[in-house]
Design an enzyme around this catalytic site. Structure first.
Site, PDB file in Angstrom:
ATOM      1  N   ASP A 294      -8.562  -5.036  -6.114  1.00  0.00           N
ATOM      2  CA  ASP A 294      -8.193  -4.051  -5.091  1.00  0.00           C
ATOM      3  C   ASP A 294      -9.106  -2.832  -5.213  1.00  0.00           C
ATOM      4  O   ASP A 294      -9.158  -2.184  -6.251  1.00  0.00           O
ATOM      5  CB  ASP A 294      -6.730  -3.641  -5.290  1.00  0.00           C
ATOM      6  CG  ASP A 294      -6.184  -2.795  -4.148  1.00  0.00           C
ATOM      7  OD1 ASP A 294      -6.988  -2.203  -3.406  1.00  0.00           O
ATOM      8  OD2 ASP A 294      -4.954  -2.731  -4.008  1.00  0.00           O
TER       9      ASP A 294
ATOM     10  N   SER B   3       0.833  -1.188   0.000  1.00  0.00           N
ATOM     11  CA  SER B   3       0.000   0.000   0.000  1.00  0.00           C
ATOM     12  C   SER B   3       0.879   1.252   0.000  1.00  0.00           C
ATOM     13  O   SER B   3       1.724   1.424  -0.874  1.00  0.00           O
ATOM     14  CB  SER B   3      -0.955  -0.053   1.199  1.00  0.00           C
ATOM     15  OG  SER B   3      -1.976   0.887   1.099  1.00  0.00           O
TER      16      SER B   3
ATOM     17  N   HIS C 180      -6.923  -5.982  -1.748  1.00  0.00           N
ATOM     18  CA  HIS C 180      -5.779  -5.141  -1.402  1.00  0.00           C
ATOM     19  C   HIS C 180      -4.834  -5.811  -0.412  1.00  0.00           C
ATOM     20  O   HIS C 180      -3.613  -5.731  -0.559  1.00  0.00           O
ATOM     21  CB  HIS C 180      -6.291  -3.822  -0.810  1.00  0.00           C
ATOM     22  CG  HIS C 180      -5.226  -2.836  -0.479  1.00  0.00           C
ATOM     23  ND1 HIS C 180      -4.454  -2.227  -1.435  1.00  0.00           N
ATOM     24  CD2 HIS C 180      -4.790  -2.337   0.721  1.00  0.00           C
ATOM     25  CE1 HIS C 180      -3.594  -1.395  -0.856  1.00  0.00           C
ATOM     26  NE2 HIS C 180      -3.777  -1.454   0.446  1.00  0.00           N
TER      27      HIS C 180
END
Length: 445
Positions: free
Chosen positions: A342, A250, A377
């Protein structure tokens, strides 16, 4: 570990056994769950229960029918229904979900890596879906799942203003090293670093958003904070200073890419980025990144369940090089791990653009892309329960949101297992081997 219990089924007394082997192991290690000595064609429910450090309980269950010998082997036999179906050796872990009545938005994360994740595996008569706590199982076994292998050393790091934890593998060393960065939630997250050290790579988990410096001054760290962390690894007597990688998920990918391309201090042997992007302003560092994301918050939207979707913040991918890392200048092998569902970042679009940039610059031989349909994600170590959404506290505004991470449980779990295996191969090749050029293991773009 094996337990025997006597019970009556259809007026016949049986001595049921339940075994899980190994009963102690690393979290990414498969186990075999075996039920024996039931009557043939018995309807059975195999149940897993885990109580987290935050006192919330998670469970998984599956419905089986014993074979002609009165046995069920979870690694070989088909679950007809439950929290998973089909032949799934580790379904009792990856399909764990909060027990009924739990508060919404939970996500399972190990905090104390020096203690195991304890899971109680039980077998019940019949095909059950609820009220497991009110029933007496035919047999139960406790199993331990560890992030730290025997001999791994956990060392808190506070030198030079760092807030970090170093995990050293067992043995005399020296070892290659990894700087491990998580995302926008901050905190010192240790479990991935501990597991990587259990596989022979010294790994330092670094808190860079809620570190001591930021908590005391209210200021966001600059580039030199990460360079200091790199130099700490580089100079450590147990670490091979010329064989250091960075791993980011991330927001951690934004830092990883910027350091890999632009730092005069950080000279990486390789880098791994999980579900992130190269899009960020080239002026400034972390504070400017966060401001850039805030300025584009008009692209945020919410689902009908009021879950926030952030993936469009950085879209469309800019053509202006002042707004993205010039990966054409990258000089070390790079692995991108992508969940195609995601909903938090835009890793697919970013990876496509990075591949084009690297092809044009002539360094695409350094790029490895792993892309997984219906994965979300939060691609974590194998058998980590999938959280499609969860509560998230923004470290800047201190607001809490229900965030949609994306992914479908089965496909996401498959992605976690496959990506982890290939990530370890990539790291071993580039940190232990002769790295003159990168190697593309899989490319789906």
């Amino acid at each position: 570990m094996k337990k025997k219990y006597k019970f009556k089924m259809d007026n016949k007394q049986c001595c049921v056994t339940l075994s899980v082997q190994p009963s102690r192991g690393l979290v990414d290690e498969k186990f075999v769950v075996l039920v024996q000595n039931t009557l043939p064609s018995s309807l059975l429910t195999i149940h897993a229960l885990h109580r987290c450090e935050d006192a919330h309980s998670w469970h998984a269950f599956a419905h089986y029918t014993s074979d002609a010998t009165g046995a069920v082997n979870v690694s070989e036999d088909c679950s007809m229904s439950g929290t998973y179906s089909g032949v799934e050796a580790m379904g009792l872990l990856w399909s764990l979900k909060p027990v009924p009545g739990s508060k919404p938005g939970l996500r399972m994360r190990k905090k104390n890596v020096q203690a195991p994740m304890v899971v109680t595996i039980s077998v019940y008569k019949g095909h059950l879906t609820e009220d497991f706590g009110d029933r007496v199982p035919l047999a139960s076994v406790e199993v331990e799942r560890w992030y730290m292998a025997p001999g791994v050393r956990r060392i808190p790091v506070t030198e030079d203003g760092l807030t970090a934890t170093l995990f050293l593998p067992s043995g005399p060393g020296r070892f290659p090293g990894i700087l491990d960065l998580w995302g926008g939630g901050g905190q010192l997250v240790e479990y991935r670093a501990a597991l990587l050290a259990s596989h022979g790579i010294a790994t330092m988990a670094l808190d860079y958003l809620t570190c001591k410096y930021t908590m005391e001054t209210g200021k966001i760290v600059e580039k030199d904070y990460f360079e200091t962390a790199y130099k700490f690894l580089q100079k450590h007597p147990k670490i091979l200073g010329s064989r250091i990688a960075m791993l980011g998920l991330s927001l951690g990918t934004s830092v990883t890419l910027k350091m890999a391309v632009y730092s005069d201090v950080v000279k990486l042997r390789c880098a791994v980025c999980i579900n992130g992007s190269h899009v960020q302003p080239m002026d400034g560092f972390l504070n400017e990144m966060l401001n850039y994301f805030t300025e584009h918050c008009r692209n945020i939207h919410f689902t009908k369940d009021n879950e926030v979707v952030w993936r469009d913040i950085l879209l469309p991918i800019p053509t202006d090089l002042s707004r993205k890392v010039d990966v054409g200048k990258l000089q070390c092998p790079l692995m991108l791990i992508i969940g195609e569902d995601d909903q938090n970042w835009c890793p697919c679009e970013s990876a496509i653009d990075m591949k084009v940039m690297m092809e044009q610059a002539g360094n695409s031989h350094l790029l490895t892309v792993l892309s997984y349909p219906n994965a979300g994600h939060l691609i974590e170590p194998p058998y980590t329960p999938h959280a499609r959404s969860s509560l998230f506290k923004d470290v800047i505004s201190h607001q809490k949101f229900m965030v949609l991470w994306g992914g479908q449980t089965l496909e996401h779990s498959r992605a976690q297992e496959d990506a982890w295996r290939k990530l370890l191969v990539f790291l071993r090749k580039n940190l232990y081997g002769d790295v003159k050029t990168g190697a593309s293991l899989v490319s789906n773009l």
